[in-house]
Design an enzyme around this catalytic site. Structure first.
Site, mmCIF file in Angstrom:
data_model
loop_
_atom_site.group_PDB
_atom_site.id
_atom_site.type_symbol
_atom_site.label_atom_id
_atom_site.label_comp_id
_atom_site.label_asym_id
_atom_site.label_seq_id
_atom_site.Cartn_x
_atom_site.Cartn_y
_atom_site.Cartn_z
ATOM 1 N N ALA A 46 -98.513 -35.163 -69.274
ATOM 2 C CA ALA A 46 -99.576 -34.152 -69.202
ATOM 3 C C ALA A 46 -99.833 -33.659 -67.783
ATOM 4 O O ALA A 46 -100.308 -32.547 -67.591
ATOM 5 C CB ALA A 46 -100.858 -34.722 -69.803
ATOM 6 N N ILE A 51 -94.836 -28.648 -66.897
ATOM 7 C CA ILE A 51 -94.955 -28.059 -68.246
ATOM 8 C C ILE A 51 -96.344 -28.358 -68.801
ATOM 9 O O ILE A 51 -97.003 -27.486 -69.383
ATOM 10 C CB ILE A 51 -93.852 -28.577 -69.194
ATOM 11 N N GLN A 87 -92.307 -44.920 -77.193
ATOM 12 C CA GLN A 87 -93.178 -43.856 -77.721
ATOM 13 C C GLN A 87 -92.948 -43.666 -79.228
ATOM 14 O O GLN A 87 -93.899 -43.464 -79.980
ATOM 15 C CB GLN A 87 -92.959 -42.549 -76.949
ATOM 16 N N VAL A 111 -89.644 -32.270 -76.074
ATOM 17 C CA VAL A 111 -89.288 -31.258 -75.076
ATOM 18 C C VAL A 111 -88.474 -31.906 -73.949
ATOM 19 O O VAL A 111 -87.530 -31.331 -73.426
ATOM 20 C CB VAL A 111 -90.569 -30.607 -74.495
ATOM 21 N N GLY A 112 -88.863 -33.124 -73.576
ATOM 22 C CA GLY A 112 -88.219 -33.819 -72.454
ATOM 23 C C GLY A 112 -86.729 -34.009 -72.694
ATOM 24 O O GLY A 112 -86.315 -34.438 -73.773
ATOM 25 N N ASN A 113 -85.951 -33.706 -71.694
ATOM 26 C CA ASN A 113 -84.489 -33.757 -71.834
ATOM 27 C C ASN A 113 -83.892 -35.149 -71.619
ATOM 28 O O ASN A 113 -84.441 -35.917 -70.856
ATOM 29 C CB ASN A 113 -83.855 -32.806 -70.805
ATOM 30 N N ASP A 160 -84.384 -21.594 -75.830
ATOM 31 C CA ASP A 160 -83.057 -20.964 -75.884
ATOM 32 C C ASP A 160 -83.094 -19.745 -76.815
ATOM 33 O O ASP A 160 -82.517 -18.699 -76.522
ATOM 34 C CB ASP A 160 -82.026 -21.989 -76.376
ATOM 35 N N HIS A 190 -79.546 -28.675 -77.067
ATOM 36 C CA HIS A 190 -80.222 -27.957 -75.978
ATOM 37 C C HIS A 190 -79.512 -28.343 -74.674
ATOM 38 O O HIS A 190 -79.946 -29.230 -73.941
ATOM 39 C CB HIS A 190 -81.706 -28.326 -75.902
HETATM 40 N N1 LIG Z 1 -86.180 -28.515 -74.251
HETATM 41 C C1 LIG Z 1 -86.350 -27.571 -73.331
HETATM 42 O O1 LIG Z 1 -86.090 -26.384 -73.611
HETATM 43 C C2 LIG Z 1 -86.834 -27.883 -71.946
HETATM 44 C C3 LIG Z 1 -87.026 -29.159 -71.531
HETATM 45 N N2 LIG Z 1 -87.476 -29.444 -70.268
HETATM 46 C C4 LIG Z 1 -87.677 -30.846 -69.919
HETATM 47 O O2 LIG Z 1 -89.069 -31.177 -70.016
HETATM 48 C C5 LIG Z 1 -89.330 -32.346 -69.265
HETATM 49 C C6 LIG Z 1 -90.603 -32.208 -68.440
HETATM 50 O O3 LIG Z 1 -90.456 -31.193 -67.483
HETATM 51 P P1 LIG Z 1 -91.560 -30.960 -66.330
HETATM 52 O O4 LIG Z 1 -92.922 -30.911 -66.885
HETATM 53 O O5 LIG Z 1 -91.061 -29.838 -65.541
HETATM 54 O O6 LIG Z 1 -91.396 -32.290 -65.475
HETATM 55 P P2 LIG Z 1 -92.418 -32.912 -64.404
HETATM 56 O O7 LIG Z 1 -91.638 -33.902 -63.611
HETATM 57 O O8 LIG Z 1 -93.191 -31.866 -63.714
HETATM 58 O O9 LIG Z 1 -93.414 -33.706 -65.338
HETATM 59 C C7 LIG Z 1 -93.030 -34.783 -66.085
HETATM 60 C C8 LIG Z 1 -94.254 -35.657 -66.230
HETATM 61 O O10 LIG Z 1 -93.925 -36.685 -67.135
HETATM 62 C C9 LIG Z 1 -94.566 -37.849 -66.682
HETATM 63 N N3 LIG Z 1 -93.936 -39.014 -67.288
HETATM 64 C C10 LIG Z 1 -92.814 -39.654 -66.920
HETATM 65 N N4 LIG Z 1 -92.599 -40.710 -67.688
HETATM 66 C C11 LIG Z 1 -93.590 -40.747 -68.599
HETATM 67 C C12 LIG Z 1 -93.924 -41.621 -69.655
HETATM 68 N N5 LIG Z 1 -93.169 -42.673 -69.928
HETATM 69 N N6 LIG Z 1 -95.030 -41.345 -70.384
HETATM 70 C C13 LIG Z 1 -95.790 -40.287 -70.100
HETATM 71 N N7 LIG Z 1 -95.537 -39.438 -69.089
HETATM 72 C C14 LIG Z 1 -94.462 -39.663 -68.351
HETATM 73 C C15 LIG Z 1 -94.445 -37.787 -65.175
HETATM 74 O O11 LIG Z 1 -95.396 -38.623 -64.534
HETATM 75 C C16 LIG Z 1 -94.694 -36.306 -64.928
HETATM 76 O O12 LIG Z 1 -96.057 -36.038 -64.688
HETATM 77 C C17 LIG Z 1 -88.070 -32.572 -68.448
HETATM 78 O O13 LIG Z 1 -87.292 -33.553 -69.086
HETATM 79 C C18 LIG Z 1 -87.344 -31.248 -68.513
HETATM 80 O O14 LIG Z 1 -85.952 -31.394 -68.316
HETATM 81 C C19 LIG Z 1 -87.785 -28.455 -69.390
HETATM 82 C C20 LIG Z 1 -87.600 -27.148 -69.762
HETATM 83 C C21 LIG Z 1 -87.099 -26.766 -71.038
HETATM 84 O O1 LIG Z 2 -82.510 -28.483 -67.600
HETATM 85 C C1 LIG Z 2 -83.743 -28.590 -67.512
HETATM 86 O O2 LIG Z 2 -84.342 -29.596 -67.107
HETATM 87 C C2 LIG Z 2 -84.570 -27.420 -67.929
HETATM 88 C C3 LIG Z 2 -84.206 -26.970 -69.273
HETATM 89 O O3 LIG Z 2 -83.910 -27.717 -70.164
HETATM 90 C C4 LIG Z 2 -84.204 -25.536 -69.526
HETATM 91 O O4 LIG Z 2 -84.748 -24.771 -68.717
HETATM 92 O O5 LIG Z 2 -83.633 -25.148 -70.542
#
Ligand SMILES: NC(=O)C1=CN([C@@H]2O[C@H](COP(=O)(O)OP(=O)(O)OC[C@H]3O[C@@H](n4cnc5c(N)ncnc54)[C@H](O)[C@@H]3O)[C@@H](O)[C@H]2O)C=CC1
Ligand SMILES: O=C([O-])CC(=O)C(=O)O
Length: 329
Positions: A13, A17, A113, A130-132, A160, A188
């Site tokens: 949170a 994102i 989780q 969402v997380g990759n 996408d 993805h």
């Molecule tokens: N599926 C999709 O289309 C997309 C996926 N992503 C992915 O989304 C994810 C998040 O991206 P951002 O918000 O930019 O990253 P970010 O690094 O800004 O935030 C991630 C947050 O998750 C927290 N976190 C880490 N481990 C955790 C846990 N075990 N429990 C709860 N929180 C935890 C961190 O403390 C951090 O605040 C990444 O894996 C990114 O690659 C990003 C863009 C598109």
């Molecule tokens: O690769 C990443 O972490 C970001 C992502 O998934 C995307 O923008 O599609």
């Protein structure tokens, strides 16, 4: 307001994102303008302060639909009674990092989780990862939640899908509102396959309207598939607002349904349709009615598409085998 609030758990949170997502959930964009929500924020212990700060800002918006915010670093607390879970928290890919490197780093997050969702979430839980690497993280969470129906675990390919809509709109000069039935197949990742052969542009078949296979193979597909990397290159950080927007779209559609004559792309457990091995969490064209999605059946898959779908599905199978070898599923 008398309606019972919907509990929405968001992990990560305090991340980028999360910051783009929470305000839109609280203002009614996730579920609808008349659905009250309670937010449950899950973060790692060192990020709880930042999550508190975001919660203060949420308070300061005085959103009429927001009926409470809880913050925790314990998944068992954060998923308690959750109706919707957005699993965003993960390690984002940074410059030069391959997705394969992410498997091990992130696998450990999604297993506990998934178990917490299994043990504590509401019976109607819907999960979006969402997380990759999103598809495989969803598989890990699902495997740890044997009591939750498998189809409740989904992965996000809506970003996408939206990227493909936008690129096709630019090419054809037709607004995105008049583009229908696009499909993202597979993972993805850079192997994903954005398919326009069944899409419609202002009522005409998109592939015929474009009539440019070179553009399709050498421009459109790589632009959509590598957009995440291009954003990282340009911003020095991965997509955030567009990813949050796509998460909103995914859950809104899953809850409120697809428009007549259109479909969306969702990463969902395969039932074996289109030759995708059963159980892999792969992107498909889906329609949604009454909160349940269904894979669009009967699409003819040409040779051009078959090769590309197979390549992405092969990557998904390899990721599944890798996390299996690590004991994560
Ligand atoms: N599926 C999709 O289309 C997309 C996926 N992503 C992915 O989304 C994810 C998040 O991206 P951002 O918000 O930019 O990253 P970010 O690094 O800004 O935030 C991630 C947050 O998750 C927290 N976190 C880490 N481990 C955790 C846990 N075990 N429990 C709860 N929180 C935890 C961190 O403390 C951090 O605040 C990444 O894996 C990114 O690659 C990003 C863009 C598109
Ligand atoms: O690769 C990443 O972490 C970001 C992502 O998934 C995307 O923008 O599609």
């Amino acid at each position: 307001m008398t309606r019972t609030p919907v509990n929405v758990t968001v992990t990560g949170a305090a991340g980028q994102i999360g910051y783009a997502l929470l305000f839109r959930i609280a203002s009614g964009h996730l579920l609808g303008p008349d659905v009250p929500v309670k937010l449950r924020l899950l973060e790692i212990t060192p990020a709880l302060g930042a999550a508190e700060g975001t919660a203060m800002e949420l308070d300061d918006c005085a959103f009429p639909l927001l009926q409470g915010i809880d913050i925790s670093d314990d998944p068992n607390v954060a998923f308690d009674g959750a109706n919707v879970a957005l699993l965003v928290g993960a390690r984002p890919r940074t410059k030069g990092m391959e997705r394969g490197d992410l498997l091990e780093a992130n696998g450990g997050i999604f297993k506990p989780q998934g178990k917490a969702i299994n043990d504590h979430a509401a019976d109607d839980i819907k999960v979006l990862v969402v997380g990759n690497p999103a598809n495989t993280n969803a598989l890990i969470a699902q495997a740890a939640a044997p009591d939750v129906p498998a189809e409740r675990f989904t992965a996000m390919t809506r970003l996408d899908h939206n990227r493909a809509l936008s690129q096709l709109s630019k090419k054809t000069g037709v607004p995105v509102s008049e583009i229908k039935k696009l499909t993202i197949w597979g993972n993805h990742s850079a192997t994903q396959y954005p398919d326009i052969f069944h899409a419609e542009v202002a009522g005409k078949n998109a592939a015929e309207a474009v009539n440019d296979e070179k553009w399709l193979a050498e421009d459109f597909i790589p632009t959509v598939a590598k957009r995440g990397a291009a954003i990282i290159e340009a911003r020095g950080a991965s997509s955030a607002a567009s990813a949050a927007n796509a998460a909103i779209d995914h859950v809104y559609t899953w809850t409120n349904g697809t428009a007549a004559g259109d479909w969306v792309s969702m990463g969902i457990p395969s039932d074996g349709s289109y030759g995708v091995p059963e159980g892999l969490i792969s992107s498909f064209p889906v329609t949604v009615t009454d909160g349940a999605y269904e894979i669009v059946q009967g699409l003819e898959i040409n040779e051009f598409s078959r090769t590309r779908i197979d390549a992405s599905v092969k990557e998904l199978a390899e990721e599944r085998d890798a996390v299996r070898a690590l004991g994560l599923i």
